[in-house]
Design a protein around this motif. Structure first.
Motif, PDB file in Angstrom:
ATOM      1  N   ARG A 192       0.194  -5.040  -6.377  1.00 29.27           N
ATOM      2  CA  ARG A 192       1.337  -5.348  -5.501  1.00 29.27           C
ATOM      3  C   ARG A 192       0.855  -6.172  -4.295  1.00 29.27           C
ATOM      4  O   ARG A 192       1.053  -7.369  -4.241  1.00 29.27           O
ATOM      5  CB  ARG A 192       2.043  -4.046  -5.064  1.00 29.27           C
ATOM      6  N   ASP A 193       0.136  -5.555  -3.365  1.00 31.08           N
ATOM      7  CA  ASP A 193      -0.288  -6.331  -2.184  1.00 31.08           C
ATOM      8  C   ASP A 193      -1.345  -7.364  -2.586  1.00 31.08           C
ATOM      9  O   ASP A 193      -1.359  -8.486  -2.078  1.00 31.08           O
ATOM     10  CB  ASP A 193      -0.840  -5.394  -1.094  1.00 31.08           C
ATOM     11  N   LEU A 199       7.047  -0.685  -4.681  1.00 29.37           N
ATOM     12  CA  LEU A 199       7.563  -0.939  -3.332  1.00 29.37           C
ATOM     13  C   LEU A 199       9.071  -1.200  -3.424  1.00 29.37           C
ATOM     14  O   LEU A 199       9.513  -2.022  -4.247  1.00 29.37           O
ATOM     15  CB  LEU A 199       6.873  -2.171  -2.748  1.00 29.37           C
ATOM     16  N   GLU A 247       6.446  -0.392   8.161  1.00 23.99           N
ATOM     17  CA  GLU A 247       5.889  -1.738   8.300  1.00 23.99           C
ATOM     18  C   GLU A 247       5.658  -2.090   9.783  1.00 23.99           C
ATOM     19  O   GLU A 247       6.460  -1.748  10.636  1.00 23.99           O
ATOM     20  CB  GLU A 247       6.838  -2.762   7.665  1.00 23.99           C
ATOM     21  N   HIS A 261      -5.403  -4.027   6.787  1.00 23.42           N
ATOM     22  CA  HIS A 261      -5.597  -5.455   6.458  1.00 23.42           C
ATOM     23  C   HIS A 261      -6.824  -5.983   7.202  1.00 23.42           C
ATOM     24  O   HIS A 261      -7.296  -5.383   8.166  1.00 23.42           O
ATOM     25  CB  HIS A 261      -4.343  -6.265   6.790  1.00 23.42           C
ATOM     26  N   PRO A 282       0.844   1.224   7.723  1.00 20.88           N
ATOM     27  CA  PRO A 282       0.155  -0.053   7.544  1.00 20.88           C
ATOM     28  C   PRO A 282      -0.206  -0.743   8.857  1.00 20.88           C
ATOM     29  O   PRO A 282       0.594  -0.795   9.789  1.00 20.88           O
ATOM     30  CB  PRO A 282       1.165  -0.901   6.767  1.00 20.88           C
ATOM     31  N   LEU A 310      10.037   0.563   1.992  1.00 19.08           N
ATOM     32  CA  LEU A 310       9.618  -0.264   3.135  1.00 19.08           C
ATOM     33  C   LEU A 310      10.625  -0.142   4.272  1.00 19.08           C
ATOM     34  O   LEU A 310      11.794  -0.537   4.132  1.00 19.08           O
ATOM     35  CB  LEU A 310       9.507  -1.730   2.691  1.00 19.08           C
ATOM     36  N   HIS A 322      -3.143   1.982   5.511  1.00 16.75           N
ATOM     37  CA  HIS A 322      -3.109   0.727   4.747  1.00 16.75           C
ATOM     38  C   HIS A 322      -3.661  -0.376   5.654  1.00 16.75           C
ATOM     39  O   HIS A 322      -2.962  -0.860   6.543  1.00 16.75           O
ATOM     40  CB  HIS A 322      -1.639   0.487   4.365  1.00 16.75           C
ATOM     41  N   THR A 342      -0.133  -3.832   9.361  1.00 17.41           N
ATOM     42  CA  THR A 342       0.440  -4.965   8.615  1.00 17.41           C
ATOM     43  C   THR A 342      -0.230  -6.297   8.921  1.00 17.41           C
ATOM     44  O   THR A 342      -0.466  -7.106   8.038  1.00 17.41           O
ATOM     45  CB  THR A 342       1.957  -5.040   8.912  1.00 17.41           C
ATOM     46  N   TYR A 362       6.817   3.566   3.837  1.00 14.32           N
ATOM     47  CA  TYR A 362       5.971   2.640   4.609  1.00 14.32           C
ATOM     48  C   TYR A 362       6.616   2.382   5.958  1.00 14.32           C
ATOM     49  O   TYR A 362       7.809   2.046   6.017  1.00 14.32           O
ATOM     50  CB  TYR A 362       5.936   1.272   3.927  1.00 14.32           C
TER      51      TYR A 362
END
Ligand SMILES: CC(C)C(=O)C(=O)O
Length: 505
Positions: A14-15, A79, A144, A207, A175, A102, A205, A177, A142
């Protein structure tokens, strides 16, 4: 020491698929889903975003059909969006049973993107969660832009969490994000949340925009989070997500209180397959899975490896289904060459080893990458040259190749100590070289062998840019014979093969 088990959720499908230019086919998704859950043994996988396309629908359906027969359905996640149940209907038809809903985790996103009040947002979320319940679908949520939310609108985040922790939600997914957290923030934000809601499950989550994702994951774990979202090869939006292989190694080596189920020995295989399916190359220096990370280049390191493994750390390549390599090049030295010879089952005496080392350094100086597979060819070339004392030496040449003019050669050779020079043109540079040679030999009234076959190849198995081998078959009245030339330049390798011929016929 009390152990704590942490869930690993892989979101490559997915991501990871949100990496610019990457799209998995439905059969690739199914293959990877099987590998991730059964061979690599991650706990959960997120396989798609709802409503995206017909292809995604087929992919999710194929995965859920397989997962149901194998008892993995509750490990497959999709998601979804706050969209009055449209995503849920899509999910139901695809057979998926876990939604990752989300929602907005910062007031900034909520106000400027959804243009809603917190109350309106929470009401719609509650409706989606209730509908999912009635459909037998488990909900994770999630938040976001949660990391920005914690920085700039913490009251909103805590109001939201007060609401969510009263809902039938299995996991709350936090996340970073935009990949903006420092490791201090990652710890502090998650610590505050876990202290306030000790009975809820929280995933982190991360990044990688500042290359801090692995550090942030470690801090999230120290702060007590219960699950991590990772991707194979760190694929994902922009700079990607926290990379699975690195995080697994870090947990196993530095966090003895954390238990995870991921099988280290399958990490490399999955990484390669994802790279092949996506065309997304793995950087050579990517920890654990990059081509170079178990290669010793400096001769002193190779030497130390033979003396009590002086240059090893805990990241032994065998843990990940890989092997240590010893690079060949200008800094490698005899120890690296010996290691490669051992692997090939070859032995050389000191003098031969010295000559082969010199040759490899010469190639390395030209920035050429020599591989283990090149080695037998280099040995054969170096030793072959030693076998044939040179009566004829190609001393120098100029080869020209320019648009609108015929290729030409100016050649100087020495035969039995006497120097000859000639110029000639030809259809190509090598042809011009041969024509110049013929002129020299015609003067001496000697006929050269006829060239009857000419083949060029990169040594088989070698994926280096170092070598090109030219194999030429010559014919005289008495015999056919073959000579070989090896060089990084194709024409030069043909000239070397020709020089050998001049010394043989
Ligand atoms: C789509 C969302 C959940 C995401 O990947 C992120 O916020 O990083």
């Amino acid at each position: 020491m009390a152990q704590r088990s942490v869930e690993i959720m892989d979101t490559t499908l997915r991501d990871g698929e949100q990496t610019s230019g990457v799209s998995f086919s439905s059969s690739e998704k199914l293959t990877l889903a099987k590998l991730l859950l059964e061979e690599l043994q991650v706990d959960r996988i997120e396989v798609a975003s709802a409503r995206v396309s017909d292809g995604e629908f087929t992919a999710v359906k194929n995965i859920t059909e397989w997962a149901e027969t194998e008892g993995h359905l509750d490990r497959v996640e999709v998601l979804t969006f706050v969209d009055k149940g449209v995503s849920l209907n899509w999910m139901e038809q695809s057979g998926a049973k876990v939604q990752n809903l989300l929602t907005k985790g910062s007031l900034n996103h909520l106000t400027h993107q959804l243009k809603k009040t917190p109350e309106e947002h929470f009401k719609e979320i509650a409706e989606v969660i209730a509908q999912a319940e009635s459909m037998g679908i488990t909900t994770n949520v999630y938040l976001e832009d949660w990391s920005n939310g914690m920085r700039n609108s913490p009251d909103y985040v805590f109001e939201f969490l007060d609401f969510l922790t009263q809902q039938p939600v299995k996991r709350i997914l936090l996340p970073d994000t935009l990949g903006i957290l420092t490791h201090q923030e990652a710890f502090s934000f998650i610590h505050q949340i876990i202290k306030k809601y000790p009975n809820s499950h929280f995933d982190f989550h991360g990044h990688n925009d500042y290359d801090l994702s692995v550090a942030n994951v470690m801090e999230a774990l120290k702060a007590g989070c219960h699950g991590l979202h990772l991707t194979v090869n760190g694929m994902g939006e922009r700079a990607g997500n926290a990379p699975l292989a690195s995080v697994v190694a870090v947990i196993n080596d530095f966090m003895p209180k954390i238990t995870i189920g991921v099988k280290e020995s399958s990490l490399y295989k999955v990484s390669k397959l994802v790279s092949a399916f996506t065309g997304f190359g793995i950087p050579y220096n990517k920890p654990i899975v990059g081509d170079n990370v178990f290669t010793q280049t400096a001769g002193i390191h190779a030497d130390g490896d033979s003396k009590k493994n002086l240059y090893f750390n805990d990241l032994l390549p065998e843990r990940f289904g890989r092997k240590r390599k010893y690079a060949l090049g200008k800094t490698s030295g005899k120890a690296n060459i010996q290691k490669n010879l051992q692997e090939l089952g070859l032995t050389l005496n000191d003098e031969e080893l010295k000559k082969v080392t010199e040759r490899i350094i010469e190639l390395g100086d030209k920035k050429e990458r020599v591989t283990k597979e090149d080695l037998p060819f280099i040995i054969s070339d170096v030793l072959d040259s030693e076998l044939h004392p040179k009566r004829v030496i190609v001393k120098s040449y100029v080869l020209t190749h320019s648009k609108g003019l015929k290729p030409s050669t100016t050649l100087s050779i020495e035969i039995d100590g006497k120097t000859y020079e000639e110029n000639a043109q030809g259809d190509g540079q090598f042809d011009a070289f041969i024509n110049a040679l013929k002129k020299i030999y015609q003067k001496e009234k000697v006929a050269l062998p006829k060239l009857v076959d000419y083949a060029v190849r990169i040594p088989p198995g070698s994926n280096s840019d170092a070598l090109c081998e030219t194999i030429i078959t010559w014919q005289t009245e008495e015999k056919d014979f073959t000579t070989r030339g090896l060089d990084s330049d194709q024409t030069v390798s043909a000239i070397k093969a020709t020089e050998k011929m001049l010394n043989l016929f």
